[in-house]
Design an enzyme around this catalytic site. Structure first.
Site, short mmCIF file in Angstrom:
data_model
loop_
_atom_site.label_atom_id
_atom_site.label_comp_id
_atom_site.label_asym_id
_atom_site.label_seq_id
_atom_site.Cartn_x
_atom_site.Cartn_y
_atom_site.Cartn_z
N GLY A 183 -28.55 53.12 37.55
CA GLY A 183 -28.70 52.12 36.50
C GLY A 183 -28.06 50.79 36.85
O GLY A 183 -28.59 49.72 36.52
N ASP A 184 -26.93 50.84 37.53
CA ASP A 184 -26.27 49.61 37.94
C ASP A 184 -27.12 48.84 38.95
O ASP A 184 -27.25 47.61 38.86
CB ASP A 184 -24.90 49.93 38.57
CG ASP A 184 -23.90 50.42 37.55
OD1 ASP A 184 -24.16 50.32 36.34
OD2 ASP A 184 -22.84 50.92 37.97
N TYR A 185 -27.68 49.56 39.90
CA TYR A 185 -28.54 48.90 40.89
C TYR A 185 -29.82 48.36 40.22
O TYR A 185 -30.23 47.23 40.48
CB TYR A 185 -28.92 49.88 42.00
CG TYR A 185 -27.79 50.22 42.95
CD1 TYR A 185 -27.39 49.32 43.94
CD2 TYR A 185 -27.11 51.42 42.85
CE1 TYR A 185 -26.37 49.63 44.82
CE2 TYR A 185 -26.07 51.74 43.73
CZ TYR A 185 -25.70 50.84 44.70
OH TYR A 185 -24.68 51.14 45.57
#
Length: 412
Positions: A183-185
């Protein structure tokens, strides 16, 4: 001395596409700051603003190294940045930060919504300092809505956005969709799309704007047709293990030498090729499993046939037979497999650096590959505050005596 692979070495005459753009990255960890790393790979100057004492918590996240301020995660994801220390909780720090914003093009932050405003660094103050500023704001749930102030992490976003519900085997506990913060990427990738679009708008109008990305939104946007299927038919897609409800055989299979391969037969033609590779061409006749609907109805039987065939051969044997018949097949690679794979090597996917006191550090190379202006990695995650004096003295014209005073008071 750092060693760059040939694909990452900028030529002397090369003008990278984001050269001349200054990015201020004031975020922590990965969601948002990864977008700054990508911009740095393609020529932007990225100033990583960190707390003077603690720095970005990412420095302590992941596998430790002999450098006290750098884990392997920091070395990899802090690439192409200069570290500048400013305490934004102090009034003088805010004033210095606004001077920096006045000379920058992009600001990236990922604090809990409202935090920047509490420091006197809301959109109004930022826009007053620089009307052309483009601001990327990444948070767990976005800047608006009833959940906006909740803490946001990739693990929670995977769950809330609907991805974790799909991960695992039928009837069993949902599992993490990999032990990496997807999700961060993903939110950073959507963020950089927004930044590049906003910079185009800035060129045309002279005005900046805010890009608002919720980590869960980036996850949810990747879930193909599940929203449409539920909206039209009330269908809830459940966990299916390594298979797929739209195709069979379509999953992961264990080989005789206790390794794994992935096979994806999404059409009748692909299954016909697999049947030939297995030397069981009769399986692809209309009387048996040659029709997709018949295969889906006999999913367990078809999978069992493939399980037994794959299990009777080594991974190399399965690959050889499938590739010979153009069956979609691939190794389920561990990182050890990746380091040895000839395709990863040929594509230059592993960038190697000699870091003082650490030895060789290998990180993922630049993606995507541009033919005329390829990106590059100039440095791995920098030491805390390595560019503070340079920025204060040369960019902001602060005197050496004033810099000493600011350091003594831990403002920088």
């Amino acid at each position: 001395m750092k060693t760059l692979p040939p694909s990452d070495r900028p030529s002397d005459h090369e003008q990278l596409p984001l050269s001349g753009i200054r990015v201020v990255d004031v975020g922590n960890f990965l969601a948002g700051p990864y977008a700054a790393s990508i911009m740095g790979e393609f020529g932007a100057e990225v100033l990583k603003v960190e707390h003077p004492i603690s720095g970005d918590p990412m420095r302590r996240f992941g596998t430790p190294t002999k450098r006290h301020d750098a884990t392997l995660a920091w070395l990899s994801e802090g690439r192409n940045k200069k570290s500048v220390t400013i305490d934004l909780r102090q009034k003088e720090g805010v004033q210095i930060f606004l001077k920096l914003i006045a000379k920058s093009d992009v600001l990236i932050e990922n604090f809990r919504p409202g935090t920047m405003e509490e420091w006197g660094l809301g959109w109004e103050q930022l826009r007053e300092a620089n009307p052309r500023l483009v601001v990327l704001r990444v948070s767990g749930y976005g800047q608006t809505g009833p959940y906006r102030r909740r803490s946001g992490f990739a693990h929670i976003a995977h769950a809330f956005g609907g991805l974790s519900y799909l991960a695992g085997f039928p009837g069993e506990t949902p599992v993490l969709p990999g032990t990496v913060p997807l999700g961060d990427y993903m939110s950073s990738l959507y963020g950089i799309i927004g930044v590049l679009v906003a910079l185009r708008h800035q060129e045309e109008t002279g005005r900046g704007q805010v890009i608002d990305v919720g980590i869960y939104e980036a996850v949810f946007r990747q879930l193909d047709e599940i929203a449409a299927a539920y909206g039209l038919f009330g269908k809830v897609r459940e966990r299916e293990g390594s298979g797929s409800f739209v195709a069979v055989p379509h999953g992961h299979f264990r080989t005789k030498d206790d390794k794994w391969i992935a096979i994806a037969c999404t059409t009748d033609k692909m299954f016909e090729r697999l049947a030939e590779a297995m030397e069981q061409s009769e399986l692809a006749t209309t009387g048996l499993y040659g029709d997709q609907r018949k295969r889906l109805a006999a999913r367990d039987q078809v999978n069992q046939i493939v399980i037994e065939w794959v299990g009777s051969l080594t991974r190399d044997e399965v690959l050889e037979r499938c590739l010979d018949k153009e069956v979609p097949v691939g190794k389920v690679n561990s990182i050890a497999d990746i380091f040895e794979d000839e395709h990863f090597q040929a594509r230059g996917n592993l960038a190697r650096f000699e870091e003082e006191g650490l030895g060789e550090v290998v990180v993922p190379a630049v993606v995507p590959t541009l033919s005329a202006t390829p990106g590059r990695i100039t440095n791995l995650g920098p030491p805390l505050g390595d560019a503070t004096y340079e920025v204060m003295r040369e960019l902001l014209d602060i005197t050496a005596d004033e810099i000493r005073r600011l350091r003594q008071h831990k403002i920088i």
